[in-house]
Write a protein that holds these residues in place. Structure first.
Motif, mmCIF file in Angstrom:
data_model
loop_
_atom_site.group_PDB
_atom_site.id
_atom_site.type_symbol
_atom_site.label_atom_id
_atom_site.label_comp_id
_atom_site.label_asym_id
_atom_site.label_seq_id
_atom_site.Cartn_x
_atom_site.Cartn_y
_atom_site.Cartn_z
ATOM 1 N N LEU A 134 0.839 -1.195 0.000
ATOM 2 C CA LEU A 134 0.000 0.000 0.000
ATOM 3 C C LEU A 134 0.876 1.248 0.000
ATOM 4 O O LEU A 134 1.733 1.425 0.881
ATOM 5 C CB LEU A 134 -0.916 0.001 1.219
ATOM 6 N N VAL A 135 0.635 2.104 -0.988
ATOM 7 C CA VAL A 135 1.437 3.307 -1.180
ATOM 8 C C VAL A 135 0.470 4.439 -1.531
ATOM 9 O O VAL A 135 -0.536 4.224 -2.212
ATOM 10 C CB VAL A 135 2.465 3.121 -2.319
ATOM 11 N N GLY A 136 0.785 5.650 -1.071
ATOM 12 C CA GLY A 136 -0.013 6.802 -1.448
ATOM 13 C C GLY A 136 -0.026 7.002 -2.952
ATOM 14 O O GLY A 136 0.990 6.814 -3.631
ATOM 15 N N ALA A 137 -1.176 7.391 -3.474
ATOM 16 C CA ALA A 137 -1.313 7.529 -4.922
ATOM 17 C C ALA A 137 -0.288 8.508 -5.497
ATOM 18 O O ALA A 137 0.318 8.253 -6.546
ATOM 19 C CB ALA A 137 -2.735 7.971 -5.259
ATOM 20 N N ARG A 138 -0.067 9.638 -4.818
ATOM 21 C CA ARG A 138 0.910 10.621 -5.318
ATOM 22 C C ARG A 138 2.340 10.091 -5.203
ATOM 23 O O ARG A 138 3.146 10.230 -6.117
ATOM 24 C CB ARG A 138 0.779 11.941 -4.537
ATOM 25 N N GLU A 139 2.666 9.470 -4.078
ATOM 26 C CA GLU A 139 4.036 9.027 -3.828
ATOM 27 C C GLU A 139 4.427 7.838 -4.691
ATOM 28 O O GLU A 139 5.625 7.608 -4.940
ATOM 29 C CB GLU A 139 4.194 8.676 -2.350
ATOM 30 N N SER A 140 3.441 7.109 -5.194
ATOM 31 C CA SER A 140 3.747 5.902 -5.954
ATOM 32 C C SER A 140 4.545 6.208 -7.215
ATOM 33 O O SER A 140 5.323 5.367 -7.682
ATOM 34 C CB SER A 140 2.453 5.174 -6.328
ATOM 35 N N ARG A 141 4.377 7.391 -7.772
ATOM 36 C CA ARG A 141 5.132 7.758 -8.976
ATOM 37 C C ARG A 141 6.631 7.833 -8.695
ATOM 38 O O ARG A 141 7.450 7.434 -9.522
ATOM 39 C CB ARG A 141 4.617 9.078 -9.529
ATOM 40 N N PHE A 142 6.986 8.347 -7.534
ATOM 41 C CA PHE A 142 8.404 8.408 -7.170
ATOM 42 C C PHE A 142 8.977 7.005 -7.027
ATOM 43 O O PHE A 142 10.113 6.739 -7.417
ATOM 44 C CB PHE A 142 8.586 9.181 -5.862
ATOM 45 N N LEU A 143 8.192 6.118 -6.448
ATOM 46 C CA LEU A 143 8.638 4.738 -6.257
ATOM 47 C C LEU A 143 8.953 4.074 -7.594
ATOM 48 O O LEU A 143 9.827 3.224 -7.689
ATOM 49 C CB LEU A 143 7.551 3.952 -5.515
ATOM 50 N N ALA A 144 8.257 4.495 -8.627
ATOM 51 C CA ALA A 144 8.464 3.939 -9.969
ATOM 52 C C ALA A 144 9.524 4.693 -10.768
ATOM 53 O O ALA A 144 9.803 4.338 -11.918
ATOM 54 C CB ALA A 144 7.143 3.944 -10.735
ATOM 55 N N GLY A 145 10.111 5.744 -10.180
ATOM 56 C CA GLY A 145 11.168 6.488 -10.853
ATOM 57 C C GLY A 145 10.730 7.746 -11.554
ATOM 58 O O GLY A 145 11.549 8.430 -12.188
#
Length: 242
Positions: A85-96
């Motif tokens: 579970l990851v915040g919708a906004r923060e998930s983009r950073f996780l993907a680079g």
């Protein structure tokens, strides 16, 4: 790693003396909040959970900085059935994806941002629940930073919205004895708004990504908010309440 239990449902794990992540006990198992700095600690985390005779069934992130996602990929490999579970906004950073939205302050992103192969099984938003934890949007340290409030006893997992290492401080406030949180903060103004928002929840415990868990933290949070506001030219928490 050091392990400390706080109350019935909350276990603090500290890596290297200054990086925290947490096991939150639920009826179906543990939610692990954040994942430390390195992949190699994943087996140790599982061993700690096994010592409590509960599985880890959820992997939950406050934000995507390196000291919070370090073991995520290995944990996901070892726990393939666990929810991620990851915040919708923060998930983009996780993907680079390091882009900022047009409506966000165009300040420089700071800190370490390692891309991870693990993808969320669920994107979460403010007001939703993850087990007993209420999701709270707290941008400032990063654009998509989240905090979590345990609705059973009002324990607050603040991630890096606050630090308690050396002293209780709002993220972005420079603390000479432990400056790392301030140095990795994206936007000090939003950090102050988020700190006030968390203080208004009247938590009974303040647990952060760095530093000890603080019981009855309201007075310390007030001082931290006033200090941040004074140093960065914004009205104090007292003035804001009037």
């Amino acid at each position: 790693m050091k392990v400390r239990q706080h109350g019935e449902n909350f276990i603090q794990i500290t890596q290297m003396g200054f990086v925290n992540f947490y096991l939150v006990r639920e009826e179906d198992g543990f939610t692990l909040v954040d994942a430390g700095t390195t992949e190699g600690i994943a087996p140790q985390i599982l061993k700690i959970a096994q010592g409590y005779n509960l599985p880890i069934v959820r992997l939950l992130l406050t934000h995507a900085h390196v000291d919070h996602v370090g073991a995520l990929d290995t944990l996901h490999d070892l726990l393939p059935d666990a929810e991620v579970l990851v915040g919708a906004r923060e998930s983009r950073f996780l993907a680079g994806d390091m882009s900022l939205d047009k409506d966000e302050p165009q300040d420089q992103l700071r800190g370490g941002w390692p891309a991870r192969k693990t993808r969320p099984t669920r994107l979460i938003h403010e007001g939703e629940r993850v087990g007993s934890l209420e999701v709270i949007a707290t941008p400032g340290h990063t654009p998509g930073h989240l905090s979590f409030l345990d609705t059973r006893d009002r324990t607050l997992i603040a991630g890096d919205a606050f630090q308690t290492m050396a002293k209780v401080a709002v993220t972005g406030t420079f603390v000479p004895l432990f400056p790392l949180v301030a140095q990795a903060t994206w936007h000090k103004g939003l950090a102050l708004e988020s700190a006030r928002k968390l203080r208004a929840l009247e938590p009974t415990r303040l647990s952060a990504g760095h530093g000890p868990v603080v019981k009855n933290p309201l007075a310390a949070m007030d001082r931290a908010i006033e200090d941040h506001a004074r140093k960065y030219g914004q009205s104090s928490v007292v003035a804001a309440a009037q």
